[in-house]
Scaffold this motif. Structure first.
Motif, mmCIF file in Angstrom:
data_model
loop_
_atom_site.group_PDB
_atom_site.id
_atom_site.type_symbol
_atom_site.label_atom_id
_atom_site.label_comp_id
_atom_site.label_asym_id
_atom_site.label_seq_id
_atom_site.Cartn_x
_atom_site.Cartn_y
_atom_site.Cartn_z
ATOM 1 N N GLY A 129 0.722 -1.305 0.143
ATOM 2 C CA GLY A 129 -0.059 -0.057 0.129
ATOM 3 C C GLY A 129 0.751 1.280 0.014
ATOM 4 N N GLU A 168 4.385 3.955 5.600
ATOM 5 C CA GLU A 168 3.111 3.425 5.694
ATOM 6 C C GLU A 168 2.066 3.997 5.006
ATOM 7 O OE1 GLU A 168 1.471 0.767 5.855
ATOM 8 O OE2 GLU A 168 1.835 -0.459 7.490
ATOM 9 N N ASP A 169 1.148 3.457 4.297
ATOM 10 C CA ASP A 169 -0.086 4.071 3.803
ATOM 11 C C ASP A 169 -1.098 4.573 4.898
ATOM 12 O OD1 ASP A 169 -0.888 1.516 4.299
ATOM 13 O OD2 ASP A 169 -1.698 0.982 2.738
HETATM 14 MG MG MG Z 1 -0.591 -1.733 4.156
#
Ligand code: MG
Ligand code: IMP
Length: 181
Positions: free
Chosen positions: A48, A103-104
């Motif tokens: 992500g 991180e997303d």
């Molecule tokens: Mg993720």
């Protein structure tokens, strides 16, 4: 921008690409300032975070920095499975280094808490967390405090700009939110 549909669910526009771009540039400035004199290793959490990491890393062009990738999985459909599986480990030596985990989204915080635990065993100098999105109301890990947050959002399901619904929608340029009716 119009509504989009995946798996019979309707999503409406929420954060535009322009707004995302502007915010990532600000985060890049913050990280560049805070990391002056250091050579951080950005660790992009696949899948992500790849669009965010790509833009954030380049928003830090004035910083001597490296990037590495790690793959984790903790989600199925629109609800957390609560199980975090490490899919692909980190091969870089991070001992004594500043690590910026990218991180997303931080939702319950379980994924990032588990990852930080794993990284700490490798004795980095410090670990910072940069997340594009943060759902403070969903946070269950009280020790998790992301250092760089793009947008704090309510406890709703979103897609786009890397965020998926069962693997789809990551290629949307804008962020969309699940429509409730
Ligand atoms: Mg993720
Ligand atoms: P956590 O472990 O509950 O913090 O969840 C983190 C992971 O769940 C993220 O890296 C995402 O892959 C996924 N996730 C959490 N919320 C959403 C969402 O609203 N849309 C898509 N994926 C999400």
């Amino acid at each position: 921008m119009k509504q989009v549909s995946y798996e019979g669910l309707t999503f409406e526009p929420y954060i535009t690409r322009d707004t995302i771009d502007a915010r990532i540039k600000e985060l890049g400035k913050d990280i560049t300032r805070d990391c002056a004199g250091k050579t951080p290793l950005f660790v992009c959490v696949l899948n992500g975070a790849f669009p965010f990491a790509s833009d954030l890393f380049r928003a830090c062009e004035n910083l001597p920095a490296e990037i590495a990738f790690i793959r984790l999985k903790s989600y199925e459909g629109t609800g957390s499975t609560g199980v975090v599986k490490e899919m692909l480990g980190l091969t870089e030596d991070i001992e004594g280094r500043t690590v910026i985990v990218v991180e997303d989204i931080v939702d319950t915080g379980h994924t990032i808490a588990r990852l930080i635990e794993n990284l700490k065993e490798k004795n980095p100098a410090e670990i910072k967390v940069a997340t594009l999105l943060f759902k403070p109301e969903a946070l269950e890990e009280k020790d998790v405090h992301p250092d760089y947050v793009g947008f704090s959002i309510p406890k709703k399901f979103i897609i786009g700009f890397g965020l998926d619904l069962n693997g789809m929608a990551r290629n949307l340029n804008d962020i969309y939110i699940l429509k409730e009716d």
